[in-house]
Design an enzyme around this catalytic site. Sequence first.
Site, PDB file in Angstrom:
ATOM      1  N   CYS A 185     -14.203   0.228  15.093  1.00 25.70           N
ATOM      2  CA  CYS A 185     -14.159   1.697  15.096  1.00 25.70           C
ATOM      3  C   CYS A 185     -12.810   2.303  14.752  1.00 25.70           C
ATOM      4  O   CYS A 185     -12.703   3.024  13.758  1.00 25.70           O
ATOM      5  CB  CYS A 185     -14.632   2.214  16.452  1.00 25.70           C
ATOM      6  SG  CYS A 185     -16.373   1.876  16.717  1.00 25.70           S
TER       7      CYS A 185
HETATM    8  P1  NAD Z   1     -23.537  -3.183  13.328  1.00 29.16           P
HETATM    9  O1  NAD Z   1     -23.060  -3.526  11.969  1.00 29.16           O
HETATM   10  O2  NAD Z   1     -23.260  -4.093  14.485  1.00 29.16           O
HETATM   11  O3  NAD Z   1     -25.119  -2.954  13.286  1.00 29.16           O
HETATM   12  C1  NAD Z   1     -25.784  -2.290  12.273  1.00 29.16           C
HETATM   13  C2  NAD Z   1     -27.210  -2.838  12.175  1.00 29.16           C
HETATM   14  O4  NAD Z   1     -27.926  -2.093  11.186  1.00 29.16           O
HETATM   15  C3  NAD Z   1     -27.292  -4.300  11.753  1.00 29.16           C
HETATM   16  O5  NAD Z   1     -28.084  -5.014  12.667  1.00 29.16           O
HETATM   17  C4  NAD Z   1     -27.951  -4.253  10.368  1.00 29.16           C
HETATM   18  O6  NAD Z   1     -28.756  -5.379  10.073  1.00 29.16           O
HETATM   19  C5  NAD Z   1     -28.783  -2.994  10.498  1.00 29.16           C
HETATM   20  N1  NAD Z   1     -29.173  -2.381   9.222  1.00 29.16           N
HETATM   21  C6  NAD Z   1     -28.497  -2.373   8.039  1.00 29.16           C
HETATM   22  N2  NAD Z   1     -29.194  -1.706   7.112  1.00 29.16           N
HETATM   23  C7  NAD Z   1     -30.333  -1.264   7.699  1.00 29.16           C
HETATM   24  C8  NAD Z   1     -31.446  -0.495   7.265  1.00 29.16           C
HETATM   25  N3  NAD Z   1     -31.521  -0.018   6.032  1.00 29.16           N
HETATM   26  N4  NAD Z   1     -32.431  -0.256   8.161  1.00 29.16           N
HETATM   27  C9  NAD Z   1     -32.367  -0.728   9.432  1.00 29.16           C
HETATM   28  N5  NAD Z   1     -31.332  -1.451   9.898  1.00 29.16           N
HETATM   29  C10 NAD Z   1     -30.330  -1.713   9.037  1.00 29.16           C
HETATM   30  O7  NAD Z   1     -22.949  -1.728  13.648  1.00 29.16           O
HETATM   31  P2  NAD Z   1     -22.483  -1.114  15.054  1.00 29.16           P
HETATM   32  O8  NAD Z   1     -21.184  -1.700  15.492  1.00 29.16           O
HETATM   33  O9  NAD Z   1     -23.624  -1.092  15.991  1.00 29.16           O
HETATM   34  O10 NAD Z   1     -22.154   0.373  14.578  1.00 29.16           O
HETATM   35  C11 NAD Z   1     -23.159   1.261  14.166  1.00 29.16           C
HETATM   36  C12 NAD Z   1     -22.568   2.652  14.041  1.00 29.16           C
HETATM   37  O11 NAD Z   1     -22.114   3.120  15.317  1.00 29.16           O
HETATM   38  C13 NAD Z   1     -21.344   2.736  13.136  1.00 29.16           C
HETATM   39  O12 NAD Z   1     -21.333   3.969  12.467  1.00 29.16           O
HETATM   40  C14 NAD Z   1     -20.177   2.655  14.105  1.00 29.16           C
HETATM   41  O13 NAD Z   1     -19.006   3.263  13.594  1.00 29.16           O
HETATM   42  C15 NAD Z   1     -20.730   3.445  15.282  1.00 29.16           C
HETATM   43  N6  NAD Z   1     -20.128   3.096  16.577  1.00 29.16           N
HETATM   44  C16 NAD Z   1     -19.871   1.807  16.885  1.00 29.16           C
HETATM   45  C17 NAD Z   1     -19.329   1.499  18.124  1.00 29.16           C
HETATM   46  C18 NAD Z   1     -19.005   0.072  18.493  1.00 29.16           C
HETATM   47  O14 NAD Z   1     -18.329  -0.119  19.502  1.00 29.16           O
HETATM   48  N7  NAD Z   1     -19.458  -0.923  17.750  1.00 29.16           N
HETATM   49  C19 NAD Z   1     -19.066   2.506  19.064  1.00 29.16           C
HETATM   50  C20 NAD Z   1     -19.384   3.817  18.726  1.00 29.16           C
HETATM   51  C21 NAD Z   1     -19.914   4.098  17.482  1.00 29.16           C
END
Ligand code: NAD
Length: 427
Positions: free
Chosen positions: A264
């Site tokens: 992030c």
């Molecule tokens: P991640 O990469 O761990 O997970 C994303 C998921 O989306 C994956 O499982 C992937 O296979 C799936 N995906 C990709 N394309 C897809 C599609 N077309 N349809 C359905 N699923 C699909 O990401 P994350 O760390 O969970 O982060 C997600 C969002 O949340 C980001 O914008 C991030 O900035 C935000 N965020 C993350 C955190 C954190 O601590 N990781 C905290 C707050 C906000």
Amino acid sequence: MKISVIGTGYVGTVSAACFAELGHDVICVDIDQSKIDQINAGIPPIYEEGLSELLKKHAGNRLSATSDYDFAVTNSEVSFICVGTPSDAEGSIDLGIVKAASQSLGNSLKNKKEYHVVVVKSTVVPETTEKVVLPIIEKHSEKKQGEFGIAMNPEFLREGKAVYDFMHPDKIVVGALDKKSGDIVASLYRGIKCEITRTNPRTAEMIKYANNAFLATKISFANEIGNICKMLGIDTYEVMEAVGKDFRIGRHFLNSGAGFGGSCFPKDVKALIGKAKEIDYEPQLLRSVIEVNERQPLRMVELLKNRLGELKGKKIAVLGLAFKNDTDDIRESRAIPVIRELLDVGAIVSAYDPMANANMKRLFNSIEYYSSTGDALRGADACLIMTEWNEFKSLDNEFEVMKKKLIIDGRHMLGHVKNIEYIGLCW
Ligand code: NAD
């Protein structure tokens, strides 16, 4: 209510499991079949404290996973977009995955008669929900906003404590274009004790960036002061202990060290810089926050070179690979530039992390990974502490197996160890 969660990464899986715990029926959607299978079997695709218990409790009951958008949209009233928003080559936000998910949701909404709310939970730069997600959904669903709802609900959880944070948030922000969608999204959090900030989508998007950019700024500020303290022979932790007593400042995020990583802070600060550039604003402070952070881990290698001279052929134990403790996530871990630099100068790297060995191996498969601190330290010329794992705090006799007894500590963990040369990064 019936919820679908699009994307089952850190945010999606935790949100899905916690919404199920709050009593909602949840369908997870992902394009990765292995994640779908794991969730349906009650196994978390990522490590998060407390997540395993929630998935075991709700999978096959209130919680299921599928790759079928039509099924998920038909059988839910609200869809949360939780897919990744990585950086593009210039560091700006890459909305490709959000666009793909929006298109799939739009296609599935086309044949749905009932009202449905699409909520963006992914971190997206201001205006994305209104100017990117909404038009894609309108185009592919052949419906106008109002026939379906649209909202933005940023996520503030900390990896490692994500389940706790979801259930005990400091704030819940719901940005919506119309009251009806905002009310529906807010109602999903009933049961959680927290005031809900209601606003419009672009403000909700900016709240998330301002939040992360401020925390990142605090860390880079602490590191800048820490670097100056180090040169002046001042203990920056003593300084920040006193500075943090000022209620306007607070003690959190003033710990200097190897800098911030994770999925992030670096990405979000760079995305905000990218957005500022797009509107012709030069974000000087934000650029400096990133610059300080990129220099910081390499200062550890400098300290090492100052002490050991040429590093070619020297064995350096790197303790801690995850970007922070209590997670297996290595994204933007400060160990990455350090290992890269060590390999570039010909050092031999032995590494240990309680959870992240396997993930780091995908990035650097030529270094040796060990399943204990002692094994990684055996015969090493120096040891670098890169992650604030609790178990490192109590290390003591383990260092006896090193060839040269030298610790460079990037996380202020080991000042207590006797009979070893100890160098703190900023203290
Ligand atoms: P991640 O990469 O761990 O997970 C994303 C998921 O989306 C994956 O499982 C992937 O296979 C799936 N995906 C990709 N394309 C897809 C599609 N077309 N349809 C359905 N699923 C699909 O990401 P994350 O760390 O969970 O982060 C997600 C969002 O949340 C980001 O914008 C991030 O900035 C935000 N965020 C993350 C955190 C954190 O601590 N990781 C905290 C707050 C906000």
